[in-house]
Design an enzyme around this catalytic site. Structure first.
Site, PDB file in Angstrom:
ATOM      1  N   LYS A 173       0.779  -1.183  -0.033  1.00 39.77           N
ATOM      2  CA  LYS A 173       0.431   0.023   0.199  1.00 39.77           C
ATOM      3  C   LYS A 173       0.645   1.175  -0.149  1.00 39.77           C
ATOM      4  CE  LYS A 173      -1.932  -1.297   3.396  1.00 39.77           C
ATOM      5  NZ  LYS A 173      -2.730  -2.004   4.708  1.00 39.77           N
ATOM      6  N   THR A 204      -8.941   9.832   8.022  1.00 38.89           N
ATOM      7  CA  THR A 204      -8.592   8.109   7.319  1.00 38.89           C
ATOM      8  C   THR A 204      -8.351   7.615   8.618  1.00 38.89           C
ATOM      9  OG1 THR A 204      -6.075   8.937   7.820  1.00 38.89           O
ATOM     10  CG2 THR A 204      -7.552   9.352   5.344  1.00 38.89           C
ATOM     11  N   CYS A 209      -7.550  -1.473   7.643  1.00 35.31           N
ATOM     12  CA  CYS A 209      -8.253  -2.605   8.639  1.00 35.31           C
ATOM     13  C   CYS A 209     -10.122  -2.255   7.607  1.00 35.31           C
ATOM     14  CB  CYS A 209      -9.272  -2.518   9.911  1.00 35.31           C
ATOM     15  SG  CYS A 209      -8.115  -2.164  11.285  1.00 35.31           S
TER      16      CYS A 209
END
Length: 263
Positions: A173, A204, A209
């Site tokens: 990511k 954010t 999760c």
């Protein structure tokens, strides 16, 4: 039957991340969410004020209770806190015939540690090898592999380093890099680059999760890994854009953004 997804993670009392974010995501994406709580945190928009891990036997009992009776189509992990919990959960997942999305949570959005340093080797050698998809952010990549990513070109190096530990796929990511929010999904041969605009929104909390739970939801519906990750990226991008203020610090992403967008 509605696809069933199990999250094995910590509780966030503020409702933005952890078990609470996972179950909200699963509801929003049309699957039945179930939970194994590994730790309880006192947590709000300002940070984590306390964390208490559950005994290994309590985690095992929750897992067996759900899997043996109800069954699962996918499993997602989050905060596992200690080496003992990491190894127990890895063993449980290894004995379960379902895809597993491993989010190797190390620190919270506020910089609070959610994994003991002594557990890192267990994550590398026990947990990552049972992952269908591992979803580390750049800080977690550095923590696990020592690779520090500062540009998009280095995402390949990061992915290769994580794949060395045995997950079938890895999603690196890269949302903290300058420019578009770009992620790299690869199994070591096929590459899928996922891009989305960066949204100027500080709220954010729960992004990681939420993304991992969305991927698990897609896998439970029978999607292949690239399709599940692509759909999850679209969902979490909308949730980030709609993130809202809560308390005095960093608010959560909006797990129900599609409901409100259609209202």
């Amino acid at each position: 039957m509605i696809p069933r997804v199990l999250t094995v993670a910590g509780s966030d009392s503020g409702g933005g991340a952890g078990i609470q974010a996972d179950l909200k995501t699963m509801l929003a994406l049309g699957v039945h969410g179930m939970s194994v709580i590994t730790a309880v945190t006192a947590q709000n928009s300002l940070g984590v004020q306390g964390a208490w891990e559950l005994p290994v036997e309590a985690v095992r009992a929750q897992y067996r209770s759900v899997v043996d009776d109800i069954g699962v189509r996918a499993v997602k992990t989050g905060m596992l806190a200690s080496a003992e919990l990491v190894e127990a959960v890895a063993e449980l997942i290894g004995g379960t015939d379902a895809p597993a999305v491993i989010d190797p949570v190390g620190v919270s959005k506020h910089g609070d540690s959610l994994l003991a340093s002594s557990a890192l080797e267990s994550v590398r050698t026990k947990l990552l090898p049972v992952a269908t998809v591992a979803t580390p952010n750049l800080d977690e990549v550095a923590q696990l592999t020592g690779v520090h990513v500062e540009s998009e070109e280095q995402l390949r190096q990061a992915a290769a380093a994580v794949l060395e530990y045995g997950p079938r796929w890895v999603l690196i990511k890269g949302g903290h890099l300058p420019g578009d929010a770009v992620d790299l999904l690869t199994d070591g041969s096929a590459e899928h680059w996922l891009r989305a605009p960066q949204h100027d929104n500080r709220h954010t909390h729960g992004t990681g999760c939420t993304l991992a739970s969305a991927i698990a939801s897609g896998l439970a519906k029978g999607l292949a890994v690239p399709e599940a990750v692509t759909a999850a990226k679209e969902y979490v991008t909308g949730a980030i854009e709609a993130g809202f203020a809560l308390g005095g610090g960093i608010g959560p992403v909006d797990h129900g953004w599609r409901f409100r967008a259609g209202a």
